[in-house]
Design a protein around this motif. Structure first.
Motif, PDB file in Angstrom:
ATOM      1  N   LEU A  29       4.570   2.409  -9.034  1.00  0.00           N
ATOM      2  CA  LEU A  29       4.102   1.332  -9.344  1.00  0.00           C
ATOM      3  C   LEU A  29       3.521   0.608  -7.763  1.00  0.00           C
ATOM      4  O   LEU A  29       2.628  -0.151  -7.780  1.00  0.00           O
ATOM      5  N   LEU A  30       4.175   1.068  -6.937  1.00  0.00           N
ATOM      6  CA  LEU A  30       3.939   0.611  -5.560  1.00  0.00           C
ATOM      7  C   LEU A  30       2.330   1.197  -5.330  1.00  0.00           C
ATOM      8  O   LEU A  30       1.774   0.428  -4.441  1.00  0.00           O
ATOM      9  N   VAL A  31       1.985   1.952  -5.694  1.00  0.00           N
ATOM     10  CA  VAL A  31       0.526   2.481  -5.413  1.00  0.00           C
ATOM     11  C   VAL A  31      -0.524   2.329  -6.620  1.00  0.00           C
ATOM     12  O   VAL A  31      -1.529   2.812  -6.643  1.00  0.00           O
ATOM     13  N   SER A  32       0.139   1.726  -7.610  1.00  0.00           N
ATOM     14  CA  SER A  32      -0.777   1.621  -9.036  1.00  0.00           C
ATOM     15  C   SER A  32      -1.718   0.747  -8.624  1.00  0.00           C
ATOM     16  O   SER A  32      -1.746  -0.399  -8.041  1.00  0.00           O
ATOM     17  N   PRO A  33      -3.231   1.176  -8.828  1.00  0.00           N
ATOM     18  CA  PRO A  33      -4.155   0.060  -8.522  1.00  0.00           C
ATOM     19  C   PRO A  33      -4.318  -1.144  -9.478  1.00  0.00           C
ATOM     20  O   PRO A  33      -4.979  -2.002  -9.183  1.00  0.00           O
ATOM     21  N   THR A  34      -3.477  -0.913 -10.655  1.00  0.00           N
ATOM     22  CA  THR A  34      -3.605  -1.846 -11.703  1.00  0.00           C
ATOM     23  C   THR A  34      -2.252  -2.835 -11.868  1.00  0.00           C
ATOM     24  O   THR A  34      -2.389  -3.786 -12.715  1.00  0.00           O
ATOM     25  N   ARG A  35      -1.187  -2.102 -11.766  1.00  0.00           N
ATOM     26  CA  ARG A  35       0.041  -2.787 -12.219  1.00  0.00           C
ATOM     27  C   ARG A  35       1.252  -2.978 -10.886  1.00  0.00           C
ATOM     28  O   ARG A  35       2.359  -3.169 -11.170  1.00  0.00           O
ATOM     29  N   ARG A  36       0.859  -3.108  -9.981  1.00  0.00           N
ATOM     30  CA  ARG A  36       1.836  -3.466  -8.786  1.00  0.00           C
ATOM     31  C   ARG A  36       2.613  -4.697  -9.223  1.00  0.00           C
ATOM     32  O   ARG A  36       3.772  -4.860  -8.760  1.00  0.00           O
ATOM     33  N   HIS A  37       2.122  -5.653  -9.928  1.00  0.00           N
ATOM     34  CA  HIS A  37       2.703  -6.847 -10.188  1.00  0.00           C
ATOM     35  C   HIS A  37       3.930  -6.678 -10.832  1.00  0.00           C
ATOM     36  O   HIS A  37       4.606  -7.805 -10.846  1.00  0.00           O
ATOM     37  N   LEU A  38       4.074  -5.619 -11.476  1.00  0.00           N
ATOM     38  CA  LEU A  38       5.397  -5.356 -12.293  1.00  0.00           C
ATOM     39  C   LEU A  38       6.644  -5.321 -11.569  1.00  0.00           C
ATOM     40  O   LEU A  38       7.604  -5.547 -11.911  1.00  0.00           O
ATOM     41  N   LEU A  39       6.307  -4.917 -10.227  1.00  0.00           N
ATOM     42  CA  LEU A  39       7.514  -5.063  -9.170  1.00  0.00           C
ATOM     43  C   LEU A  39       7.639  -6.363  -8.591  1.00  0.00           C
ATOM     44  O   LEU A  39       8.340  -6.218  -7.520  1.00  0.00           O
ATOM     45  N   ASP A  40       7.131  -7.387  -8.710  1.00  0.00           N
ATOM     46  CA  ASP A  40       6.973  -8.449  -8.198  1.00  0.00           C
ATOM     47  C   ASP A  40       8.564  -8.798  -8.157  1.00  0.00           C
ATOM     48  O   ASP A  40       9.370  -8.987  -9.188  1.00  0.00           O
ATOM     49  N   GLY A  41       9.195  -9.490  -6.853  1.00  0.00           N
ATOM     50  CA  GLY A  41      10.547  -9.811  -6.800  1.00  0.00           C
ATOM     51  C   GLY A  41      11.212  -8.510  -5.881  1.00  0.00           C
ATOM     52  O   GLY A  41      12.233  -8.911  -5.392  1.00  0.00           O
ATOM     53  N   ILE A  42      10.594  -7.525  -6.043  1.00  0.00           N
ATOM     54  CA  ILE A  42      11.282  -6.060  -5.048  1.00  0.00           C
ATOM     55  C   ILE A  42      11.497  -6.465  -3.801  1.00  0.00           C
ATOM     56  O   ILE A  42      12.081  -6.126  -3.023  1.00  0.00           O
ATOM     57  N   GLU A  43      10.533  -7.277  -3.284  1.00  0.00           N
ATOM     58  CA  GLU A  43      10.299  -7.754  -1.927  1.00  0.00           C
ATOM     59  C   GLU A  43      11.488  -8.628  -1.465  1.00  0.00           C
ATOM     60  O   GLU A  43      11.876  -8.508  -0.084  1.00  0.00           O
ATOM     61  N   HIS A  44      12.254  -9.222  -2.262  1.00  0.00           N
ATOM     62  CA  HIS A  44      13.429  -9.811  -1.938  1.00  0.00           C
ATOM     63  C   HIS A  44      14.531  -8.933  -1.764  1.00  0.00           C
ATOM     64  O   HIS A  44      15.772  -9.276  -1.408  1.00  0.00           O
ATOM     65  N   ALA A  45      14.822  -7.405  -2.006  1.00  0.00           N
ATOM     66  CA  ALA A  45      15.944  -6.799  -2.006  1.00  0.00           C
ATOM     67  C   ALA A  45      16.304  -6.362  -0.736  1.00  0.00           C
ATOM     68  O   ALA A  45      15.528  -6.473   0.325  1.00  0.00           O
ATOM     69  N   ASP A  46      17.716  -6.251  -0.577  1.00  0.00           N
ATOM     70  CA  ASP A  46      18.305  -5.754   0.573  1.00  0.00           C
ATOM     71  C   ASP A  46      18.112  -4.414   0.596  1.00  0.00           C
ATOM     72  O   ASP A  46      18.239  -4.079   1.997  1.00  0.00           O
ATOM     73  N   SER A  47      17.961  -3.588  -0.231  1.00  0.00           N
ATOM     74  CA  SER A  47      17.633  -2.042  -0.189  1.00  0.00           C
ATOM     75  C   SER A  47      17.044  -1.588  -1.445  1.00  0.00           C
ATOM     76  O   SER A  47      17.208  -2.589  -2.442  1.00  0.00           O
ATOM     77  N   VAL A  48      16.272  -0.644  -1.366  1.00  0.00           N
ATOM     78  CA  VAL A  48      15.529  -0.069  -2.410  1.00  0.00           C
ATOM     79  C   VAL A  48      15.686   1.468  -2.344  1.00  0.00           C
ATOM     80  O   VAL A  48      15.796   2.120  -1.408  1.00  0.00           O
ATOM     81  N   THR A  49      15.832   2.207  -3.725  1.00  0.00           N
ATOM     82  CA  THR A  49      15.553   3.341  -3.697  1.00  0.00           C
ATOM     83  C   THR A  49      14.353   3.724  -4.301  1.00  0.00           C
ATOM     84  O   THR A  49      13.756   3.253  -5.181  1.00  0.00           O
ATOM     85  N   VAL A  50      13.686   4.923  -3.904  1.00  0.00           N
ATOM     86  CA  VAL A  50      12.642   5.230  -4.145  1.00  0.00           C
ATOM     87  C   VAL A  50      12.485   6.710  -4.478  1.00  0.00           C
ATOM     88  O   VAL A  50      13.017   7.534  -3.566  1.00  0.00           O
ATOM     89  N   ASP A  51      12.161   7.465  -5.639  1.00  0.00           N
ATOM     90  CA  ASP A  51      11.940   8.893  -5.818  1.00  0.00           C
ATOM     91  C   ASP A  51      10.535   9.199  -5.831  1.00  0.00           C
ATOM     92  O   ASP A  51       9.805   9.161  -7.047  1.00  0.00           O
ATOM     93  N   TYR A  52      10.198   9.756  -4.803  1.00  0.00           N
ATOM     94  CA  TYR A  52       8.553   9.999  -4.654  1.00  0.00           C
ATOM     95  C   TYR A  52       8.424  11.448  -5.700  1.00  0.00           C
ATOM     96  O   TYR A  52       7.446  11.750  -6.220  1.00  0.00           O
ATOM     97  N   HIS A  53       9.547  12.105  -5.880  1.00  0.00           N
ATOM     98  CA  HIS A  53       9.475  13.334  -6.849  1.00  0.00           C
ATOM     99  C   HIS A  53       9.523  12.752  -8.269  1.00  0.00           C
ATOM    100  O   HIS A  53       9.789  13.698  -9.190  1.00  0.00           O
ATOM    101  N   LYS A  54       9.378  11.709  -8.601  1.00  0.00           N
ATOM    102  CA  LYS A  54       9.164  11.246 -10.140  1.00  0.00           C
ATOM    103  C   LYS A  54       7.749  10.773 -10.188  1.00  0.00           C
ATOM    104  O   LYS A  54       6.927  11.470 -10.657  1.00  0.00           O
ATOM    105  N   SER A  55       7.477   9.505  -9.747  1.00  0.00           N
ATOM    106  CA  SER A  55       6.435   9.025 -10.195  1.00  0.00           C
ATOM    107  C   SER A  55       5.211   9.156  -8.740  1.00  0.00           C
ATOM    108  O   SER A  55       4.182   8.369  -9.182  1.00  0.00           O
ATOM    109  N   PHE A  56       5.457   9.928  -7.798  1.00  0.00           N
ATOM    110  CA  PHE A  56       4.463  10.069  -6.877  1.00  0.00           C
ATOM    111  C   PHE A  56       4.238  11.638  -6.848  1.00  0.00           C
ATOM    112  O   PHE A  56       3.411  12.155  -6.185  1.00  0.00           O
ATOM    113  N   PHE A  57       4.494  12.282  -8.289  1.00  0.00           N
ATOM    114  CA  PHE A  57       4.188  13.778  -8.286  1.00  0.00           C
ATOM    115  C   PHE A  57       4.340  14.596  -7.083  1.00  0.00           C
ATOM    116  O   PHE A  57       3.547  15.637  -6.844  1.00  0.00           O
ATOM    117  N   GLN A  58       5.595  14.404  -6.468  1.00  0.00           N
ATOM    118  CA  GLN A  58       6.149  15.368  -5.317  1.00  0.00           C
ATOM    119  C   GLN A  58       7.129  16.194  -5.933  1.00  0.00           C
ATOM    120  O   GLN A  58       7.879  16.189  -7.058  1.00  0.00           O
TER     121      GLN A  58
END
Length: 496
Positions: free
Chosen positions: A284-313
């Motif tokens: 959703l971080l790169v979604s042209p239409t749905r980035r707002h679904l992650l609103d609030g993530i900017e307050h996190a102290d840490s974040v896990t991302v798996d590019y090998h799921k929704s970034f097609f890696q």
């Protein structure tokens, strides 16, 4: 044997061998008609066990021919539109190009003198991701092997930050408190739909499984923050310490996104570390239409991302990001033979200073190549396609009297179960779901996942392939229904 070493004298052999392997895989991809062949363990195990590993074949052509029989023919192919199983994505070609380059050069991303260029590319991608999240100017992070390691790393930092702050507070109050005394009093809060790696991490960090407080979910399978608020207050009342709250942005089963803004408010009130497991939802971080679904993530102290799921890696490609780079010091160790302290003083960028791994693959190159060729919007538009597909799939299942679906998808998973037109004992109905999934897998026609919801067996579509269509979903539903109906018919006949 030196002819097998990759160097300036064997460049032509390398070119021919890799080209032959690519040709074989390309031919397999072009002709694959099912996600897998349906072969069983009992059929394949003797073939592999029968290979004499002490008698080499001598050349890559022979080995690739053998590989056809032991792997390529029967592998599960995630690119097939009827692979609807786990969180495995089809991969984009630019990332595969990156994989080929990194395997041949074989940089190790622990120290600068092993990864010149690679270190800076990884750091640039970490900065790019933290900006997408909105973590601020002090943010940093590190690539990892996957979401479980990222979650573990984040909770290690949260544990040591909690120990540092609580012990300092106690010392300021004239109270002596050791880390050994404090650890049993630390608590982690996460929803009952979160990933099992939270519990595993707690155990590996010396806190025990019982340190994790499971918070119920609402009807949309999101963390119930009213219960979280009560649990945090009870924690304080019992003289315990809220070490961390783990919010999930894309649960494995439902793709549900916890109420991040409210969780951020509660963690701030209770001085707890906020970790967001966005292993699935990071696309959703790169979604042209749905980035707002992650609103609030900017307050996190840490974040896990798996590019090998929704970034097609290709696996593996994950990262753990932090708001404050200083917290990464909790995983820093200086070894004289690798990254002596003087290197940090000389500002030599050794990534091992941030990582819980030492030797580490240059997985960042895959994402780099993807962004340089496709761009962020290109990745995000692919993720948008599967989210749209899930919404259409939800409508199909909702309208089908043979099935019931648990909840409308926020991202791209659908959890549902077969319902017969007659009353069937609950235990038998559970067996029908298990049988349908197993029989479908054995046929090789499609792959679906399964899970339990409120103690009952359910089926699950994990949609991560933009090539999948509603016609594929309809066909797989028909196959599942046929297998379940056959099982129930035979079982009820026996009972009667």
């Amino acid at each position: 044997m030196r002819r097998h070493l990759l160097n300036e004298t064997t460049a032509d052999i390398y070119r021919r061998s890799v080209t032959e392997s690519v040709d074989r895989v390309a031919a397999k991809l072009a002709t694959t008609e099912r996600p897998h062949t349906g072969i069983s363990v009992d059929e394949l195990a003797p073939v592999i066990d029968g290979i004499d590993l002490d008698t080499p074949l001598g050349d890559s052509s022979a080995a690739l021919a053998e590989l056809e029989d032991v792997y390529l023919r029967d592998a599960v192919y995630f690119h097939h539109p009827r692979y609807l199983g786990h969180l495995n994505c089809p991969v984009v070609i630019p990332a595969v190009v990156g994989e080929a380059v990194m395997a041949a050069v074989n940089s190790s991303l622990d120290t600068w003198d092993q990864s010149i260029g690679g270190t800076l590319i990884e750091r640039r991608l970490i900065d790019w991701t933290t900006r997408r999240i909105g973590l601020g100017e002090k943010a940093d992070g590190i690539f990892t092997s996957g979401g479980s390691q990222s979650n573990f790393h984040a909770l290690l930092l949260a544990r040591d930050e909690a120990c540092r702050t609580v012990m300092k507070r106690a010392m300021d109050a004239g109270i002596g408190l050791t880390k050994a005394e404090l650890l049993p009093k630390l608590r982690i809060f996460t929803s009952e739909a979160s990933h099992f790696s939270v519990q595993k991490s707690a155990a590996m960090l010396g806190l025990g499984y019982e340190a994790v407080i499971s918070v119920p979910v609402d009807r949309n399978r999101r963390m119930d923050t009213s219960v979280l608020a009560l649990e945090l207050e009870e924690c304080a009342a019992e003289g315990l310490f809220p070490m961390a709250v783990v919010a999930t942005a894309g649960t494995t089963d439902f793709g549900s996104i916890d109420p991040l803004p409210e969780i951020a408010r509660l963690t701030a009130e209770h001085s707890a570390w906020m970790h967001v497991d966005a292993a699935y939802g990071c696309g959703l971080l790169v979604s042209p239409t749905r980035r707002h679904l992650l609103d609030g993530i900017e307050h996190a102290d840490s974040v896990t991302v798996d590019y090998h799921k929704s970034f097609f890696q290709p696996v593996s490609s994950s990262a753990m990001l932090v708001r404050d780079r200083d917290t990464l010091k909790h995983a820093t160790y200086h070894a004289d033979y690798l990254n002596p302290r003087r290197m940090a003083e000389e500002r030599i960028p050794n990534q091992v200073d941030k990582s819980i791994q030492t030797t580490r693959r240059f997985d960042a190159l895959k994402l780099w190549m993807t962004l340089r060729i496709m761009g962020a919007d290109g990745i995000g538009s692919l993720f948008d396609e599967v989210i749209d597909l899930a919404a259409a799939g939800y409508d199909l299942i909702t309208a089908d009297p043979r099935f019931e679906v648990v909840v409308a998808p926020q991202i791209s998973t659908l959890v549902f179960r077969f319902l017969p037109g007659e009353d069937v004992p609950a235990e038998l109905l559970d067996e029908a779901q298990l049988h349908a999934r197993k029989a479908l897998f054995a046929s090789g026609e499609a792959v679906v996942a399964g899970t339990k919801v409120d103690g009952k067996q359910y089926l699950k579509f994990t949609l991560l392939n933009p090539q999948t269509t509603t016609a594929d979903i309809t066909a797989v539903l028909d196959l599942l229904a046929a297998h379940a109906e056959q099982f129930l018919g035979e079982s009820l006949a026996v009972h009667h």
